[in-house]
Design a protein around this motif. Structure first.
Motif, PDB file in Angstrom:
ATOM      1  N   VAL A 134       0.855  -1.195   0.000  1.00 13.57           N
ATOM      2  CA  VAL A 134       0.000   0.000   0.000  1.00 13.57           C
ATOM      3  C   VAL A 134       0.886   1.239   0.000  1.00 13.57           C
ATOM      4  O   VAL A 134       1.799   1.350   0.820  1.00 13.57           O
ATOM      5  N   THR A 172      -6.166   4.211   6.140  1.00 13.56           N
ATOM      6  CA  THR A 172      -6.724   3.477   5.000  1.00 13.56           C
ATOM      7  C   THR A 172      -7.318   2.140   5.423  1.00 13.56           C
ATOM      8  O   THR A 172      -8.158   1.575   4.713  1.00 13.56           O
ATOM      9  N   VAL A 190       0.698  -4.290  10.235  1.00  9.52           N
ATOM     10  CA  VAL A 190       1.248  -3.247   9.372  1.00  9.52           C
ATOM     11  C   VAL A 190       2.758  -3.226   9.543  1.00  9.52           C
ATOM     12  O   VAL A 190       3.266  -3.164  10.667  1.00  9.52           O
ATOM     13  N   ARG A 244       2.893   5.380   9.334  1.00 10.64           N
ATOM     14  CA  ARG A 244       2.040   4.355   9.930  1.00 10.64           C
ATOM     15  C   ARG A 244       0.612   4.873  10.122  1.00 10.64           C
ATOM     16  O   ARG A 244      -0.356   4.149   9.882  1.00 10.64           O
ATOM     17  N   ARG A 283       4.248  -1.173   3.625  1.00  8.15           N
ATOM     18  CA  ARG A 283       4.481   0.120   2.990  1.00  8.15           C
ATOM     19  C   ARG A 283       5.978   0.390   2.987  1.00  8.15           C
ATOM     20  O   ARG A 283       6.640   0.319   4.034  1.00  8.15           O
ATOM     21  N   VAL A 329      -1.258   4.698   6.889  1.00 10.75           N
ATOM     22  CA  VAL A 329      -1.697   3.335   6.562  1.00 10.75           C
ATOM     23  C   VAL A 329      -2.895   2.946   7.421  1.00 10.75           C
ATOM     24  O   VAL A 329      -3.874   2.369   6.935  1.00 10.75           O
TER      25      VAL A 329
END
Length: 281
Positions: A159, A209, A224, A203, A187, A206
Motif C-alpha cells: 500500500v 486506509t 502493518v 504508519r 508500505r 496506513v
C-alpha cells in the motif's frame, strides 16, 4: 463481480495445471464457478503447437478436436476432484493475450500460469502473462510452477496511498477474510533528512486506509509493516512466507501511460508465491 466466474488460461502445460489447481482452491473459498479457456491460435507458416501433440498445418480439424477433447477432459477431471465447484471448459480462436483480455471483461478473476507451451526457459514470466496482467479488465493472478504458497501464511499487500493500491488492499482483505488467515499490509518508505522520524506519520496514514476494512472484517487479524527500501524488493521478500501477494497495477511512481508499473511487473516475475495484480475496472 464476486459472483462472476474465475477464468483460467489453460493449455495443458505444467504451469497451466498449477494455475488451475490454484483457481480451484480459490473457488472453494469464494463459491465462484471456474472456466478453463484454451486459446487456439493458428500460425500461418509453421502451423500450431499444442500440448503433447505434433505441429499441425492449417486447417487441421483433427487438431482442433484434440484440443476440444483435452479441455473437456481437464474440466471433467477438475470437477470430479472438486465436487463443490462448477467447472466448465471452452476453446477460443485468436491471439492468446488479446482473447484473454477480452474475456476478462466478464470475469471476476483471471488466473494464469507464468509460462505456457510457447515460453522460454530463461523467462520467469511469459509474454502472455505480462501482457494480460497489463491489460485485463479484472484482477489477474499469476501462478508460477515451483513457487511456494504457505497454506497458513498471510495474504500480503503493498500500500502506498495510490488509488490502485487501495483497490488492491480491498482485494487482499477479502481474500484473507475468506481464507481465515492474517492480512499483512506493507508500505515501503525512504528515510528523509529526519531519518526515521517520519515513520509515525507513515504508519498513521496506513492505519487510516485500514479503518473501513477493520470495520468490514472485525475478526481479520491485520498487521502493518513499514519497510525501508524498494517496494518491489519488499513485496518479493514478503512473498516468501505468504500464500498470496497483492499489488496494484501502478503505484505513485507510475506514469499515466503505463498500464503496468515496475513493481507489479517485478512481482509477477519474481514472487515466491502466487502474485495478484489488481486495478479498477
Amino acid at each position: 463481480m464476486r459472483d462472476a466466474e474465475i477464468l483460467v488460461g489453460y493449455d495443458g502445460s505444467t504451469d497451466a495445471s498449477v494455475a488451475l489447481n490454484w483457481a480451484l482452491d480459490e473457488a472453494g473459498h469464494s463459491g465462484q464457478p471456474v472456466r478453463l479457456s484454451y486459446v487456439f491460435e493458428w500460425l500461418t507458416v509453421a502451423g500450431w503447437v499444442g500440448p503433447g501433440l505434433a505441429p499441425g498445418v492449417w486447417p487441421d480439424d483433427t487438431a482442433r478436436r484434440q484440443v476440444d477433447d483435452l479441455v473437456r477432459q481437464a474440466a471433467a477431471d477438475a470437477a470430479a476432484a472438486h465436487p463443490g465447484v462448477t467447472v466448465t471448459g471452452e476453446v477460443y480462436d485468436g491471439p492468446p493475450a488479446l482473447v484473454l483480455q477480452e474475456r476478462s471483461a466478464e470475469a471476476g478473476l483471471l488466473v494464469l500460469g507464468s509460462r505456457g507451451h510457447g515460453g522460454f526457459g530463461g523467462l520467469l514470466a511469459g509474454s502472455t502473462a505480462v501482457a494480460v496482467a497489463a491489460h485485463a479488465h479484472c484482477p489477474v493472478v499469476v501462478v508460477r510452477d515451483g513457487s511456494g504458497s504457505a497454506p497458513t501464511g498471510p495474504v500480503a499487500v503493498g500500500v502506498d496511498g495510490s488509488e490502485p493500491s487501495l483497490v488492491a488492499l480491498g482485494f487482499a482483505a477479502e481474500r484473507a477474510a475468506q481464507r481465515r488467515v492474517p492480512l499483512r499490509v506493507l508500505r515501503a518508505w525512504t528515510a528523509g533528512p529526519g531519518g526515521a522520524a517520519g515513520v509515525p506519520d507513515e504508519r498513521a496514514a496506513v492505519e487510516q486506509t485500514l479503518e473501513p476494512w477493520r470495520r468490514t472484517y472485525p475478526e481479520l487479524a491485520i498487521t502493518v509493516d513499514l519497510v525501508p527500501g524498494s517496494p518491489a524488493a519488499m513485496l518479493i521478500e514478503a512473498s516468501r512466507d505468504a500464500q498470496l501477494v497483492v499489488a496494484g497495477s501502478r503505484g505513485r511512481g507510475g506514469l499515466a501511460g503505463m498500464l503496468l508499473g515496475s513493481v507489479s511487473q517485478q512481482l509477477i516475475q519474481h514472487a515466491h508465491c502466487p502474485a495478484a495484480v489488481v486495478r479498477e475496472r
